[in-house]
Enzyme design. Structure first.
Site, PDB file in Angstrom:
ATOM      1  N   ASP A  98       0.873  -1.175   0.000  1.00 41.99           N
ATOM      2  CA  ASP A  98       0.000   0.000   0.000  1.00 41.99           C
ATOM      3  C   ASP A  98       0.911   1.225   0.000  1.00 41.99           C
ATOM      4  O   ASP A  98       2.142   1.096  -0.203  1.00 41.99           O
ATOM      5  CB  ASP A  98      -0.995  -0.044   1.171  1.00 41.99           C
ATOM      6  CG  ASP A  98      -0.342   0.164   2.534  1.00 41.99           C
ATOM      7  OD1 ASP A  98       0.895   0.284   2.593  1.00 41.99           O
ATOM      8  OD2 ASP A  98      -1.080   0.198   3.545  1.00 41.99           O
ATOM      9  N   HIS A  99       0.342   2.394   0.261  1.00 44.42           N
ATOM     10  CA  HIS A  99       1.142   3.622   0.273  1.00 44.42           C
ATOM     11  C   HIS A  99       2.217   3.578   1.359  1.00 44.42           C
ATOM     12  O   HIS A  99       3.307   4.108   1.167  1.00 44.42           O
ATOM     13  CB  HIS A  99       0.233   4.844   0.456  1.00 44.42           C
ATOM     14  CG  HIS A  99      -0.692   4.718   1.627  1.00 44.42           C
ATOM     15  ND1 HIS A  99      -1.757   3.828   1.624  1.00 44.42           N
ATOM     16  CD2 HIS A  99      -0.712   5.315   2.843  1.00 44.42           C
ATOM     17  CE1 HIS A  99      -2.393   3.907   2.788  1.00 44.42           C
ATOM     18  NE2 HIS A  99      -1.766   4.796   3.541  1.00 44.42           N
ATOM     19  N   CYS A 109       3.092  -3.234   3.954  1.00 44.22           N
ATOM     20  CA  CYS A 109       2.235  -2.097   4.314  1.00 44.22           C
ATOM     21  C   CYS A 109       2.973  -1.315   5.397  1.00 44.22           C
ATOM     22  O   CYS A 109       4.185  -1.504   5.562  1.00 44.22           O
ATOM     23  CB  CYS A 109       0.833  -2.550   4.734  1.00 44.22           C
ATOM     24  SG  CYS A 109       0.757  -3.620   6.176  1.00 44.22           S
ATOM     25  N   THR A 143       2.901  -1.335   8.787  1.00 43.78           N
ATOM     26  CA  THR A 143       3.444  -2.208   9.838  1.00 43.78           C
ATOM     27  C   THR A 143       3.678  -3.638   9.365  1.00 43.78           C
ATOM     28  O   THR A 143       4.369  -4.401  10.041  1.00 43.78           O
ATOM     29  CB  THR A 143       2.453  -2.306  11.010  1.00 43.78           C
ATOM     30  OG1 THR A 143       1.203  -2.811  10.472  1.00 43.78           O
ATOM     31  CG2 THR A 143       2.218  -0.951  11.657  1.00 43.78           C
ATOM     32  N   GLY A 144       3.021  -4.023   8.294  1.00 38.71           N
ATOM     33  CA  GLY A 144       3.021  -5.423   7.850  1.00 38.71           C
ATOM     34  C   GLY A 144       1.883  -6.224   8.467  1.00 38.71           C
ATOM     35  O   GLY A 144       1.601  -7.341   8.040  1.00 38.71           O
ATOM     36  N   ILE A 145       1.227  -5.650   9.455  1.00 38.04           N
ATOM     37  CA  ILE A 145       0.194  -6.419  10.170  1.00 38.04           C
ATOM     38  C   ILE A 145      -1.033  -6.650   9.288  1.00 38.04           C
ATOM     39  O   ILE A 145      -1.527  -7.775   9.157  1.00 38.04           O
ATOM     40  CB  ILE A 145      -0.204  -5.699  11.480  1.00 38.04           C
ATOM     41  CG1 ILE A 145       0.994  -5.645  12.437  1.00 38.04           C
ATOM     42  CG2 ILE A 145      -1.381  -6.406  12.148  1.00 38.04           C
ATOM     43  CD1 ILE A 145       0.766  -4.760  13.668  1.00 38.04           C
ATOM     44  N   GLY A 146      -1.522  -5.588   8.669  1.00 39.54           N
ATOM     45  CA  GLY A 146      -2.718  -5.735   7.830  1.00 39.54           C
ATOM     46  C   GLY A 146      -2.481  -6.706   6.685  1.00 39.54           C
ATOM     47  O   GLY A 146      -3.331  -7.573   6.406  1.00 39.54           O
ATOM     48  N   MET A 147      -1.341  -6.594   6.038  1.00 36.48           N
ATOM     49  CA  MET A 147      -1.037  -7.494   4.915  1.00 36.48           C
ATOM     50  C   MET A 147      -0.963  -8.955   5.384  1.00 36.48           C
ATOM     51  O   MET A 147      -1.395  -9.865   4.671  1.00 36.48           O
ATOM     52  CB  MET A 147       0.287  -7.099   4.254  1.00 36.48           C
ATOM     53  CG  MET A 147       0.217  -5.831   3.431  1.00 36.48           C
ATOM     54  SD  MET A 147      -0.890  -5.976   2.007  1.00 36.48           S
ATOM     55  CE  MET A 147      -0.296  -4.575   1.011  1.00 36.48           C
ATOM     56  N   HIS A 154      11.996 -22.849   9.089  1.00 38.32           N
ATOM     57  CA  HIS A 154      11.013 -23.617   9.868  1.00 38.32           C
ATOM     58  C   HIS A 154       9.606 -23.551   9.288  1.00 38.32           C
ATOM     59  O   HIS A 154       8.873 -24.526   9.358  1.00 38.32           O
ATOM     60  CB  HIS A 154      10.973 -23.103  11.314  1.00 38.32           C
ATOM     61  CG  HIS A 154      12.172 -23.519  12.126  1.00 38.32           C
ATOM     62  ND1 HIS A 154      12.231 -23.408  13.490  1.00 38.32           N
ATOM     63  CD2 HIS A 154      13.368 -24.046  11.737  1.00 38.32           C
ATOM     64  CE1 HIS A 154      13.417 -23.853  13.923  1.00 38.32           C
ATOM     65  NE2 HIS A 154      14.128 -24.235  12.876  1.00 38.32           N
ATOM     66  N   ARG A 183      10.780 -32.491  10.762  1.00 37.81           N
ATOM     67  CA  ARG A 183       9.698 -32.219  11.714  1.00 37.81           C
ATOM     68  C   ARG A 183       8.924 -30.952  11.342  1.00 37.81           C
ATOM     69  O   ARG A 183       7.734 -30.825  11.655  1.00 37.81           O
ATOM     70  CB  ARG A 183      10.234 -32.132  13.145  1.00 37.81           C
ATOM     71  CG  ARG A 183      11.128 -30.936  13.422  1.00 37.81           C
ATOM     72  CD  ARG A 183      11.736 -31.013  14.831  1.00 37.81           C
ATOM     73  NE  ARG A 183      12.430 -29.794  15.218  1.00 37.81           N
ATOM     74  CZ  ARG A 183      13.656 -29.450  14.802  1.00 37.81           C
ATOM     75  NH1 ARG A 183      14.328 -30.243  13.968  1.00 37.81           N
ATOM     76  NH2 ARG A 183      14.220 -28.328  15.212  1.00 37.81           N
ATOM     77  N   HIS A 184       9.588 -30.046  10.650  1.00 40.03           N
ATOM     78  CA  HIS A 184       8.896 -28.812  10.259  1.00 40.03           C
ATOM     79  C   HIS A 184       7.867 -29.089   9.160  1.00 40.03           C
ATOM     80  O   HIS A 184       6.816 -28.463   9.106  1.00 40.03           O
ATOM     81  CB  HIS A 184       9.907 -27.756   9.818  1.00 40.03           C
ATOM     82  CG  HIS A 184      10.894 -27.458  10.900  1.00 40.03           C
ATOM     83  ND1 HIS A 184      10.517 -26.889  12.100  1.00 40.03           N
ATOM     84  CD2 HIS A 184      12.226 -27.702  10.995  1.00 40.03           C
ATOM     85  CE1 HIS A 184      11.588 -26.776  12.881  1.00 40.03           C
ATOM     86  NE2 HIS A 184      12.637 -27.268  12.234  1.00 40.03           N
TER      87      HIS A 184
HETATM   88  C1  RB5 Z   1      -2.148   2.575   6.461  1.00 43.57           C
HETATM   89  O1  RB5 Z   1      -2.207   3.786   7.106  1.00 43.57           O
HETATM   90  C2  RB5 Z   1      -1.774   1.479   7.458  1.00 43.57           C
HETATM   91  O2  RB5 Z   1      -2.839   1.204   8.286  1.00 43.57           O
HETATM   92  C3  RB5 Z   1      -1.321   0.238   6.720  1.00 43.57           C
HETATM   93  O3  RB5 Z   1      -0.220   0.537   5.931  1.00 43.57           O
HETATM   94  C4  RB5 Z   1      -0.891  -0.934   7.564  1.00 43.57           C
HETATM   95  O4  RB5 Z   1       0.076  -0.565   8.504  1.00 43.57           O
HETATM   96  C5  RB5 Z   1      -1.955  -1.760   8.140  1.00 43.57           C
HETATM   97  O5  RB5 Z   1      -1.724  -2.756   8.834  1.00 43.57           O
END
Ligand code: RB5
Length: 151
Positions: free
Chosen positions: A7-8, A64, A66-70, A97, A131-132
Site C-alpha cells: 500500500d502507500h 504495508c 506495519t506489515g500487520i494488515g497485509m 522452519h 519435523r517442520h
Molecule cells: C495505512 O495507514 C496502514 O494502516 C497500513 O499501511 C498498515 O500498517 C496496516 O496494517
C-alpha cells in the site's frame, strides 16, 4: 518469479526491494500500489496472496505500514503461509522452519536498506523439512477441515 505489492505505507520499501531482486536477475511482477495516494491494503494483499494461493508464483512479498494488515489478509488464502518478520532471525526462521511463501514487511518499521536485507535473508535461507514439514502438513489439514466447514 516473485509477486510483490504494497500500500502507500510500503511503497518506498517496495521500490528498494524490487531494485534488489531485479539486480539479482529475479523476475518481479509488481501488482501495485503505484503512488503515495492512500489506498486500502486488503486490495493489494489479496492480489499477491491469490496469485500464490493459485500457484501462479511460488513466492510473494507484501509491504504495508506495519506489515500487520497485509499478514492478516494474506493468511486468509489457502496454501499461503505469510510471515511478518522484523529482524534477521525471524526472516531466516520464516523460511527454515515455516517455509513461508509470502514475506511480509513493514515499510514504517524498517528502513529500506534493512528491509531489503531481510528479503535477502529469507530468499537465501533453505527450508529444513523433517519435523517442520510435519507441522506444515498439520496446518494444511486444519485448512482443509476449516474450509470444508468441519472446523
Ligand atoms: C495505512 O495507514 C496502514 O494502516 C497500513 O499501511 C498498515 O500498517 C496496516 O496494517
Amino acid at each position: 518469479m516473485i509477486l510483490i505489492a504494497s500500500d502507500h505505507g510500503g511503497l518506498e520499501l517496495k521500490q528498494a526491494v524490487k531494485q534488489m531482486l531485479e539486480g539479482r536477475g529475479i523476475e518481479v511482477r509488481d501488482l501495485g500500489a503505484i503512488s503515495n495516494d492512500s489506498v486500502d491494503y486488503p486490495d493489494f494483499g489479496a492480489k499477491v496472496a491469490s496469485g500464490v494461493s493459485r500457484g501462479e508464483a511460488d513466492q510473494g512479498i507484501l509491504i504495508c505500514g506495519t506489515g500487520i494488515g497485509m499478514s492478516i489478509v494474506a493468511n486468509k488464502f489457502p496454501r499461503v503461509r505469510a510471515a511478518l518478520v522484523s529482524d534477521e532471525f525471524t526472516a531466516r526462521m520464516a523460511k527454515e522452519h515455516n517455509n513461508a511463501n509470502i514475506l511480509v514487511l513493514g515499510g514504517r518499521t524498517q528502513s529500506p536498506p534493512r528491509g531489503v536485507g531481510l528479503v535477502q535473508v529469507w530468499l537465501d535461507a533453505l527450508f529444513e523439512g523433517g519435523r517442520h514439514q510435519q507441522r506444515l502438513d498439520k496446518i494444511a489439514r486444519l485448512e482443509e477441515d476449516l474450509g470444508s466447514g468441519r472446523g
